[in-house]
Write a protein that holds these residues in place. Structure first.
Motif, mmCIF file in Angstrom:
data_model
loop_
_atom_site.group_PDB
_atom_site.id
_atom_site.type_symbol
_atom_site.label_atom_id
_atom_site.label_comp_id
_atom_site.label_asym_id
_atom_site.label_seq_id
_atom_site.Cartn_x
_atom_site.Cartn_y
_atom_site.Cartn_z
ATOM 1 N N THR A 285 -1.074 11.212 -15.484
ATOM 2 C CA THR A 285 -2.170 10.322 -15.113
ATOM 3 C C THR A 285 -1.692 8.879 -14.983
ATOM 4 O OG1 THR A 285 -2.776 9.785 -17.394
ATOM 5 C CG2 THR A 285 -3.706 11.815 -16.437
ATOM 6 N N GLU A 286 -2.568 8.031 -14.466
ATOM 7 C CA GLU A 286 -2.255 6.602 -14.330
ATOM 8 C C GLU A 286 -2.093 5.932 -15.685
ATOM 9 O OE1 GLU A 286 -4.914 4.455 -11.877
ATOM 10 O OE2 GLU A 286 -4.593 5.687 -10.090
ATOM 11 N N GLN A 287 -2.665 6.518 -16.704
ATOM 12 C CA GLN A 287 -2.583 5.919 -18.039
ATOM 13 C C GLN A 287 -1.234 6.178 -18.713
ATOM 14 O OE1 GLN A 287 -5.530 7.637 -16.988
ATOM 15 N NE2 GLN A 287 -6.152 5.533 -16.465
ATOM 16 N N GLU A 288 -0.472 7.108 -18.176
ATOM 17 C CA GLU A 288 0.815 7.452 -18.771
ATOM 18 C C GLU A 288 1.951 6.672 -18.112
ATOM 19 O OE1 GLU A 288 1.123 11.936 -19.772
ATOM 20 O OE2 GLU A 288 -0.276 11.838 -18.079
ATOM 21 N N CYS B 249 2.313 -4.481 -9.335
ATOM 22 C CA CYS B 249 2.205 -3.042 -9.074
ATOM 23 C C CYS B 249 3.299 -2.271 -9.812
ATOM 24 C CB CYS B 249 2.292 -2.784 -7.572
ATOM 25 S SG CYS B 249 2.321 -1.036 -7.109
ATOM 26 N N ILE B 250 4.520 -2.767 -9.733
ATOM 27 C CA ILE B 250 5.649 -2.087 -10.363
ATOM 28 C C ILE B 250 5.497 -2.053 -11.879
ATOM 29 C CG2 ILE B 250 8.130 -2.275 -10.825
ATOM 30 C CD1 ILE B 250 8.350 -3.378 -7.891
ATOM 31 N N LEU B 251 5.172 -3.200 -12.478
ATOM 32 C CA LEU B 251 5.072 -3.237 -13.935
ATOM 33 C C LEU B 251 3.837 -2.491 -14.434
ATOM 34 C CD1 LEU B 251 6.246 -6.884 -14.648
ATOM 35 C CD2 LEU B 251 7.500 -4.764 -14.961
ATOM 36 N N SER B 252 2.769 -2.487 -13.635
ATOM 37 C CA SER B 252 1.571 -1.742 -14.023
ATOM 38 C C SER B 252 1.842 -0.242 -14.075
ATOM 39 C CB SER B 252 0.420 -2.027 -13.055
ATOM 40 O OG SER B 252 0.012 -3.381 -13.151
ATOM 41 N N ALA B 253 2.813 0.214 -13.272
ATOM 42 C CA ALA B 253 3.178 1.639 -13.287
ATOM 43 C C ALA B 253 3.958 2.010 -14.538
ATOM 44 C CB ALA B 253 4.009 1.977 -12.054
ATOM 45 N N ARG B 254 4.479 1.012 -15.254
ATOM 46 C CA ARG B 254 5.308 1.223 -16.454
ATOM 47 C C ARG B 254 6.432 2.226 -16.184
ATOM 48 N NH1 ARG B 254 1.250 3.043 -20.686
ATOM 49 N NH2 ARG B 254 0.109 3.700 -18.833
ATOM 50 N N PRO B 255 7.302 1.889 -15.210
ATOM 51 C CA PRO B 255 8.395 2.804 -14.863
ATOM 52 C C PRO B 255 9.445 2.870 -15.966
ATOM 53 C CG PRO B 255 8.701 0.717 -13.760
ATOM 54 C CD PRO B 255 7.361 0.638 -14.445
ATOM 55 N N SER C 182 0.826 -1.208 0.000
ATOM 56 C CA SER C 182 0.000 0.000 0.000
ATOM 57 C C SER C 182 0.864 1.264 0.000
ATOM 58 C CB SER C 182 -0.932 0.010 1.220
ATOM 59 O OG SER C 182 -0.181 -0.062 2.425
ATOM 60 N N GLN C 183 2.020 1.204 0.682
ATOM 61 C CA GLN C 183 2.916 2.361 0.710
ATOM 62 C C GLN C 183 3.540 2.604 -0.658
ATOM 63 O OE1 GLN C 183 3.331 4.396 3.377
ATOM 64 N NE2 GLN C 183 4.589 5.756 2.123
ATOM 65 N N LEU C 184 3.910 1.527 -1.353
ATOM 66 C CA LEU C 184 4.474 1.683 -2.698
ATOM 67 C C LEU C 184 3.439 2.301 -3.627
ATOM 68 C CD1 LEU C 184 6.604 1.302 -4.878
ATOM 69 C CD2 LEU C 184 5.827 -1.074 -5.136
ATOM 70 N N ARG C 185 2.201 1.817 -3.557
ATOM 71 C CA ARG C 185 1.150 2.399 -4.396
ATOM 72 C C ARG C 185 0.989 3.893 -4.112
ATOM 73 N NH1 ARG C 185 -2.388 -2.702 -3.263
ATOM 74 N NH2 ARG C 185 -2.104 -3.936 -5.183
ATOM 75 N N LEU C 186 1.038 4.246 -2.828
ATOM 76 C CA LEU C 186 0.920 5.648 -2.446
ATOM 77 C C LEU C 186 2.063 6.475 -3.014
ATOM 78 C CD1 LEU C 186 -0.291 7.993 -0.816
ATOM 79 C CD2 LEU C 186 1.029 7.182 1.162
ATOM 80 N N GLU C 187 3.293 5.960 -2.907
ATOM 81 C CA GLU C 187 4.451 6.720 -3.392
ATOM 82 C C GLU C 187 4.408 6.898 -4.903
ATOM 83 O OE1 GLU C 187 6.210 8.329 -1.420
ATOM 84 O OE2 GLU C 187 5.709 7.313 0.464
ATOM 85 N N ILE C 188 3.969 5.881 -5.617
ATOM 86 C CA ILE C 188 3.828 6.006 -7.073
ATOM 87 C C ILE C 188 2.786 7.069 -7.402
ATOM 88 C CG2 ILE C 188 3.046 4.825 -9.167
ATOM 89 C CD1 ILE C 188 4.301 2.247 -8.006
ATOM 90 N N ALA C 189 1.660 7.039 -6.667
ATOM 91 C CA ALA C 189 0.604 8.029 -6.893
ATOM 92 C C ALA C 189 1.085 9.440 -6.582
ATOM 93 C CB ALA C 189 -0.622 7.681 -6.046
#
Length: 349
Positions: free
Chosen positions: A65-68, A97-103, A49-56
């Motif tokens: 946006t999340e789509q980018e 989570c990491i790959l969905s962020a497309r870093p 949950s913390q990683l998701r927050l930091e990405i956001a």
């Protein structure tokens, strides 16, 4: 400042934020990106949950946006996900989570069970299954042998870590100072047809130090330089300690890990932090149930006389709470000034 690294990443400054557990979150990574470097978010040391927050937070700060795709990197401490420390379902959720962020990049470090090969294969397979563009892979290494192995695994960037580095890294017994390690890896890479880009980590907190590694590497990794910034996740007491400490007060030890019971780092690894009562006590004392309880109470109180404040040997260069974007620009200016000084030294006029 143009190097192979800046051209590959499309950044202005050959500076990478180290993905420091407990310090490198979304706001810090975004600020480094805004300054012209490559920002990194740390993952694996805290809940998903913390990683998701930091990405956001990083996305919001950058206005995307999340789509980018995420123009930042994400760093993973691998042993946290390996048996007996990690849960396979938890690991799958983190990777998703990491790959969905497309870093832009994924940084792998401290793989103990079988090194990093299995992780590289797993990440590449997941990317291919999703038909998504591959992230650049950064593999951190402490030795020439590991650097050669990282190249064989297809690393895009190999991060050579010297014993000067803050946080976890090679012990004095297993590692080398950065300016001894870099030329050795550079020499080993001369025989490779298409070697990875080399980045340097350890004791780099000013622009002249950035320049000092550029004869061998294409980028410098900076961690300690950003610890006292407003965007850092360090608490206020730790930030004050950072700006009031010099490098002679840091040391490599396992005492902080014994006190926290974080002991999966593998052979030849320990951590560099600012000396305090935990680092100067005996291993038996800090690792005992009573010692660990004292440490946990100190964490709640943010008591830096007992809890760890990870820091590299260049901590004396950090003297203010300047924002991270400004720190990148300062590093850039200092590096350009240092290069100009070298040009004048070489001039025959």
């Amino acid at each position: 400042m143009q190097t192979a690294f800046t051209r590959l990443l499309g950044v202005r400054v050959p500076v990478i934020l180290a993905p420091m557990a407990g310090a490198s979150g979304g706001l810090l990574a975004a600020a480094v990106h805004a300054g012209g470097g490559l920002g990194m978010i740390a993952a694996g040391h805290s809940p998903l949950s913390q990683l998701r927050l930091e990405i956001a937070l990083g996305r919001k700060q950058l206005g995307i946006t999340e789509q980018e795709p995420l123009p930042l990197g994400i760093g993973i401490i691998l042993w946290k996900f390996e048996a007996p420390h990690g849960d396979p379902q938890q690991t799958a959720a983190f990777l998703d989570c990491i790959l969905s962020a497309r870093p832009r990049a994924i940084w792998l470090s401290f793989g103990v069970e079988g090194g990093m090969s299995g992780w590289v294969d797993r990440i590449r397979k997941m990317e291919d299954e999703r038909s998504q563009a591959r992230a650049l892979l950064f593999l951190m290494v402490p030795s020439v042998g590991d650097a050669i192995e990282a190249a064989k695994l297809g690393a895009d960037v190999v991060v050579a870590q010297g014993v000067e580095a803050g946080g976890h890294g090679p012990s004095y017994e297993s590692g080398l100072p950065l300016l001894s390690l870099l030329p050795a890896i550079k020499a080993a890479y001369r025989s490779l047809k298409d070697p990875p880009i080399l980045a340097a980590a350890g004791g780099i907190s000013n622009g002249a130090q950035v320049v000092s590694v550029l004869p061998f590497a294409e980028a410098a990794v900076c961690g300690t330089a950003f610890l006292a910034t407003p965007e850092s996740l360090y608490n206020d007491n730790q930030k004050e300690l950072i700006i009031n400490t010099d490098g002679s007060k840091t040391l490599r030890t396992m005492n902080f890990d014994l006190a926290r019971n974080t002991l999966g780092w593998g052979v030849g690894v320990d951590g560099r932090g600012i000396a305090n009562s935990t680092s100067t006590s005996s291993e038996s004392d800090v690792g005992s149930a009573a010692g660990q309880e004292k440490y946990n109470e100190a964490v709640k109180a943010q008591d830096v006389t007992r809890i760890v404040t990870w820091s590299g040997t260049s901590v004396g260069e950090v003297t203010s709470h300047q924002g991270a974007e400004a720190v990148v620009r300062k590093l850039e200016k200092e590096a350009i000034d240092a290069l100009d000084h070298l040009r004048r030294m070489c001039s025959h006029d």
